[in-house]
Write a protein that holds these residues in place. Structure first.
Motif, PDB file in Angstrom:
ATOM      1  N   ASN A 262     116.584  53.906  64.156  1.00  0.00           N
ATOM      2  CA  ASN A 262     117.078  52.887  65.090  1.00  0.00           C
ATOM      3  C   ASN A 262     117.249  51.549  64.372  1.00  0.00           C
ATOM      4  O   ASN A 262     118.229  50.834  64.592  1.00  0.00           O
ATOM      5  CB  ASN A 262     116.115  52.729  66.275  1.00  0.00           C
TER       6      ASN A 262
ATOM      7  N   HIS B 289     129.874  47.564  67.860  1.00  0.00           N
ATOM      8  CA  HIS B 289     129.482  48.981  67.950  1.00  0.00           C
ATOM      9  C   HIS B 289     130.412  49.866  67.130  1.00  0.00           C
ATOM     10  O   HIS B 289     130.613  51.024  67.472  1.00  0.00           O
ATOM     11  CB  HIS B 289     129.500  49.439  69.407  1.00  0.00           C
TER      12      HIS B 289
ATOM     13  N   ASN C 216     127.679  53.641  64.613  1.00  0.00           N
ATOM     14  CA  ASN C 216     126.610  54.021  65.532  1.00  0.00           C
ATOM     15  C   ASN C 216     125.887  55.247  65.039  1.00  0.00           C
ATOM     16  O   ASN C 216     126.479  56.161  64.484  1.00  0.00           O
ATOM     17  CB  ASN C 216     127.160  54.245  66.943  1.00  0.00           C
TER      18      ASN C 216
ATOM     19  N   ASN D 206     123.146  57.990  66.380  1.00  0.00           N
ATOM     20  CA  ASN D 206     122.559  58.505  67.617  1.00  0.00           C
ATOM     21  C   ASN D 206     121.726  59.742  67.333  1.00  0.00           C
ATOM     22  O   ASN D 206     122.210  60.686  66.719  1.00  0.00           O
ATOM     23  CB  ASN D 206     123.691  58.889  68.589  1.00  0.00           C
ATOM     24  N   ILE D 207     120.459  59.716  67.748  1.00  0.00           N
ATOM     25  CA  ILE D 207     119.680  60.953  67.742  1.00  0.00           C
ATOM     26  C   ILE D 207     119.897  61.575  69.115  1.00  0.00           C
ATOM     27  O   ILE D 207     119.444  61.041  70.124  1.00  0.00           O
ATOM     28  CB  ILE D 207     118.187  60.695  67.488  1.00  0.00           C
TER      29      ILE D 207
ATOM     30  N   ARG E  58     123.948  62.110  65.052  1.00  0.00           N
ATOM     31  CA  ARG E  58     125.330  61.873  64.643  1.00  0.00           C
ATOM     32  C   ARG E  58     125.427  60.451  64.139  1.00  0.00           C
ATOM     33  O   ARG E  58     124.878  59.531  64.746  1.00  0.00           O
ATOM     34  CB  ARG E  58     126.262  62.026  65.834  1.00  0.00           C
TER      35      ARG E  58
ATOM     36  N   HIS F 295     137.371  54.368  65.493  1.00  0.00           N
ATOM     37  CA  HIS F 295     136.159  54.522  66.290  1.00  0.00           C
ATOM     38  C   HIS F 295     135.852  55.970  66.650  1.00  0.00           C
ATOM     39  O   HIS F 295     134.799  56.270  67.187  1.00  0.00           O
ATOM     40  CB  HIS F 295     136.259  53.683  67.566  1.00  0.00           C
TER      41      HIS F 295
ATOM     42  N   ALA G 284     128.073  59.064  71.851  1.00  0.00           N
ATOM     43  CA  ALA G 284     127.366  58.286  70.829  1.00  0.00           C
ATOM     44  C   ALA G 284     128.159  57.052  70.424  1.00  0.00           C
ATOM     45  O   ALA G 284     127.589  55.998  70.139  1.00  0.00           O
ATOM     46  CB  ALA G 284     127.097  59.161  69.611  1.00  0.00           C
ATOM     47  N   GLY G 285     129.484  57.169  70.414  1.00  0.00           N
ATOM     48  CA  GLY G 285     130.326  56.046  70.017  1.00  0.00           C
ATOM     49  C   GLY G 285     130.321  54.921  71.038  1.00  0.00           C
ATOM     50  O   GLY G 285     130.745  53.809  70.745  1.00  0.00           O
TER      51      GLY G 285
ATOM     52  N   TYR H  56     126.256  52.031  74.026  1.00  0.00           N
ATOM     53  CA  TYR H  56     125.932  50.858  74.849  1.00  0.00           C
ATOM     54  C   TYR H  56     126.116  51.145  76.332  1.00  0.00           C
ATOM     55  O   TYR H  56     125.542  50.470  77.180  1.00  0.00           O
ATOM     56  CB  TYR H  56     126.787  49.651  74.437  1.00  0.00           C
TER      57      TYR H  56
ATOM     58  N   ASN I  97     119.219  55.605  76.395  1.00  0.00           N
ATOM     59  CA  ASN I  97     118.664  56.668  75.570  1.00  0.00           C
ATOM     60  C   ASN I  97     117.286  57.096  76.086  1.00  0.00           C
ATOM     61  O   ASN I  97     116.298  56.381  75.938  1.00  0.00           O
ATOM     62  CB  ASN I  97     118.579  56.183  74.125  1.00  0.00           C
TER      63      ASN I  97
ATOM     64  N   LEU J  63     115.380  59.243  74.947  1.00  0.00           N
ATOM     65  CA  LEU J  63     114.420  59.463  73.864  1.00  0.00           C
ATOM     66  C   LEU J  63     113.690  58.165  73.519  1.00  0.00           C
ATOM     67  O   LEU J  63     112.474  58.163  73.295  1.00  0.00           O
ATOM     68  CB  LEU J  63     115.148  60.040  72.645  1.00  0.00           C
TER      69      LEU J  63
ATOM     70  N   PRO K 183     124.361  66.417  69.364  1.00  0.00           N
ATOM     71  CA  PRO K 183     124.149  65.263  68.480  1.00  0.00           C
ATOM     72  C   PRO K 183     124.987  64.049  68.861  1.00  0.00           C
ATOM     73  O   PRO K 183     124.563  62.912  68.647  1.00  0.00           O
ATOM     74  CB  PRO K 183     124.575  65.796  67.108  1.00  0.00           C
ATOM     75  N   SER K 184     126.161  64.289  69.450  1.00  0.00           N
ATOM     76  CA  SER K 184     127.056  63.166  69.714  1.00  0.00           C
ATOM     77  C   SER K 184     126.892  62.587  71.111  1.00  0.00           C
ATOM     78  O   SER K 184     127.693  61.762  71.529  1.00  0.00           O
ATOM     79  CB  SER K 184     128.506  63.601  69.507  1.00  0.00           C
ATOM     80  N   THR K 185     125.862  63.017  71.822  1.00  0.00           N
ATOM     81  CA  THR K 185     125.646  62.498  73.169  1.00  0.00           C
ATOM     82  C   THR K 185     124.306  61.775  73.237  1.00  0.00           C
ATOM     83  O   THR K 185     123.298  62.289  72.756  1.00  0.00           O
ATOM     84  CB  THR K 185     125.658  63.656  74.190  1.00  0.00           C
TER      85      THR K 185
ATOM     86  N   PRO L  39     120.955  61.030  74.646  1.00  0.00           N
ATOM     87  CA  PRO L  39     120.148  61.928  75.485  1.00  0.00           C
ATOM     88  C   PRO L  39     119.960  61.364  76.890  1.00  0.00           C
ATOM     89  O   PRO L  39     119.528  60.231  77.064  1.00  0.00           O
ATOM     90  CB  PRO L  39     118.803  62.004  74.759  1.00  0.00           C
TER      91      PRO L  39
END
Lengths: 435, 435
Positions: free
Chosen positions: A248, A273, A276, A278-279, A300, A377, B227-228, B231, B235, B237, B288-290, B292
């Motif tokens: 992070n 942004h 980025n 992201n876990i 990612r 992006h 993930a992109g 914001y 999250n 997690l 991975p790209s979302t 959580p």
């Protein structure tokens, strides 16, 4: 751009005449439920369409053995799951009458899956609601495919003879990384002088860049023990939290360091942004009464042009090893880092390249609005053209909302404008013999 | 304790004579692979054994409808998975000749599962290696069952007439919480004046307490986003990490606050660890790209006598709500806490109770070593006797290593000493008519 206003006007008229047929074609494509890995039914429709345009159609399944050595190659998640059998790409060439530039028109037939209960209508039936067209793939990107097919049909109906060749293709698995799609087409020899992919970047904005996107997995070791004797174990979850916090922090550092205005010119929310990390998945432990012996993180990282994949990988590796060296257990039992799925590098097309300039002019003329060069992006198929074959590829496509989400939609107006824009780009870029 | 040395000696001699038969019986039990939920084959062996002792045998499956209202009841994981059908308990009563105290001898037939590759021998075949007896259940607790059966056989062989009744039972699902086992037996009416369970607490140490053990699940909400566009999401997690840290802090606070010397008298490593809170499972995110959208934590809290279940639940609830009130998102979207599986309260038997004193004396006499009153570090069936029926129940059993792990074992010496100890406890507690 020596195309007469009269010709342009004639083509526009044909496109307006073809509007209902374009919507009908999009409707047929939406019905085919071509979720990545299951593209065949949609590709049959495309092959028939290319034949109706008078082209000899080429169907082929990607050959993973041949692609594997390519530096743009990675094993996509859908290849891993279902392989490439029964998943043809479709290509066709329409010869020009002269020596003009050749142009590729490429679209991906695959769509992402749906969560039906979140939709207000059947995602696999195109619904028209006033100007809106709702359905999975309506904007991403069967709408763009219908638009480019309509552009070609209109050019033919208006008897426009192009100087250069057109390469038409419908490809698979863009949503999983495009390796078996656009990369496979390029390796098969479809290498036009420039290419346009009608992804929904909302004309008059023109996409001239894409993001790097990589997936990674971190396996964090611990040592199991019964919860009542936790002192005898090492909690992998506590160690994973150390990594999460450092990743992070890395994300924040990178966000402060990396800027790429093209990525947010059309959407100011993206400012700050453009990169980025992201876990997205965490999974660990076996039982409430056991100290977790292993935790897996899947993440990612996305970033705009400016860093190579190896530079980004190195920064993540260093972040992980910095955590590990400060922790007694991890120093002896380092987390394992691996890269899987998407491993796309970013790409960037020069803003003064002919295809970029022609595209912007065409889109601005059709819409009457000022466009921006955008992009950088999202990971996109366009990168394969530019990074490995030095072919400039731009994204010129319709308005789109809720890509990958429920009630995905575009508009009739936007699709028609896209078809008109693409027809102009084709004429300007390939040249017109009769003018 | 008016039992003559001569009688005690005669019984000891019988036990020594029965040693091979005891090992053979243990071997038969180990072969039955009675992993919790699959107890039937072992119970058939036990029923036959009780019959051979001249007892009328009672077989019954637990009735969840009748148990459900009991304050010791909870839905065990194995009940949830396979129900109680085909999983009989077995009980038998051997009447005494007089008005002496009745004593229960109870053992659980179920064992935990094995990871075969971790074993040096077949876990389902009892292997004798010098004094060691290796196999799943060898100490936990088929060894103790073989020992108490042998004690009764020896008393019969030595023609010892007991004044009080013996209640013999073999129960199911102790490893999942014992609700369908010992609690079901008590509800069926098997309520002796005191009870002994030969769990492997290593005589001459006598178990006089058990721990509270509860499982819980925390569902931490977030909001998915690509993930992109992280914001636009929340999250889950990151929120789960806040909870993890506060729960770890709570564990430290409790460890500093709560002491229970009985829990570590026999094992000093447990000092400072008499209560423990473990998050054993984490699971969250989809891709991975979302970002959580939900993370689930599953944990266990264990604690010694001194707090009720409700007090402990309240402390965990308060910890979670303290985190939630300090976080803008969680304040509006509070984590959900639920309790599942093990919900056992601790128990404690008075050290001056007759069964505790008799047991310690017997075990010290047999082993020639000084024993300690131990316990309070694991959840045990003994609690049902004490907490809901005010029956003092103690644990008097053999040495054991690698309980629940590979190469679980006990020793022949320890089993024989256990049988001798149990025979003495029976004689001392029930009284002997012929002496």
């Amino acid at each position: 751009m020596t195309v007469s206003n009269q010709t342009v006007q004639a083509v526009d008229t044909e496109i307006e005449r073809l509007e209902e047929s374009m919507i009908q074609f999009l409707s047929t494509l939406v019905e085919k439920r071509t979720v990545t890995g299951n593209e065949r039914a949609g590709q049959e429709v495309m092959a028939n369409k290319f034949e109706s345009l008078g082209a000899a159609v080429d169907r082929w399944e990607p050959n993973p053995e041949r692609l594997r050595g390519h530096s743009g190659y990675f094993e996509t998640s859908t290849f891993e799951e279902v392989g490439y059998g029964g998943r043809p790409n479709v290509g066709a060439r329409l010869d020009g009458v002269g020596e003009g530039n050749s142009l590729g028109l490429s679209g991906h037939i695959d769509v992402v899956s749906v969560t039906e209960r979140e939709w207000d209508s059947d995602p696999w039936t195109l619904v028209r609601d006033d100007d809106r067209l709702i359905g999975r793939g309506s904007c991403d990107m069967k709408g763009g495919i219908a638009a480019y097919v309509t552009a070609v049909e209109a050019l033919q109906a208006a008897n426009v003879d192009l100087e250069g060749d057109l390469v038409l293709q419908s490809t698979i698995e863009e949503e999983a990384g495009g390796v078996g799609g656009v990369l496979s087409a390029l390796e098969r020899g479809y290498r036009p002088d420039a290419a346009v992919i009608p992804e929904p970047l909302d004309i008059p904005h023109i996409g001239t860049a894409s993001a790097g996107v990589m997936y990674f997995r971190i396996t964090v070791p611990g040592r199991t023990a019964h919860a009542g004797r936790a002192y005898a174990g090492v909690n992998a979850l506590d160690k994973a939290v150390l990594l999460l916090q450092s990743l992070n922090d890395l994300d924040e550092t990178r966000k402060g360091r990396i800027d790429y205005p093209r990525a947010y010119r059309a959407d100011r929310r993206l400012e700050g942004h453009v990169t980025n990390l992201n876990i997205g998945v965490i999974d660990g432990g076996e039982w409430p009464s056991t100290v977790p012996g292993e935790v897996t993180l899947e993440g990612r990282i996305g970033w705009p042009p400016g860093e190579t994949r190896e530079q980004v990988r190195k920064e993540i590796r260093r972040t992980i090893s910095n955590v590990a060296t400060r922790d007694e257990w991890l120093a002896e039992h380092p987390p394992e880092l691996s890269w899987f799925g998407w491993q796309a590098e970013p790409h960037e097309v020069p803003l003064d390249s002919r295809i970029a300039r022609v595209s912007k002019t065409a889109a601005e003329d059709v819409t009457g609005n000022e466009g921006q060069f955008v992009g950088g992006h999202a990971g996109m198929d366009e990168r394969f053209y530019k990074n490995y074959y030095d072919i400039n590829a731009v994204s010129v496509g319709p308005y789109g909302e809720n890509l990958h989400g429920p009630n995905e939609h575009t508009t009739v107006t936007s699709l028609t404008d896209t078809a008109k824009t693409l027809a102009r780009i084709i004429m300007y870029y390939c040249g017109v013999a009769s003018d």
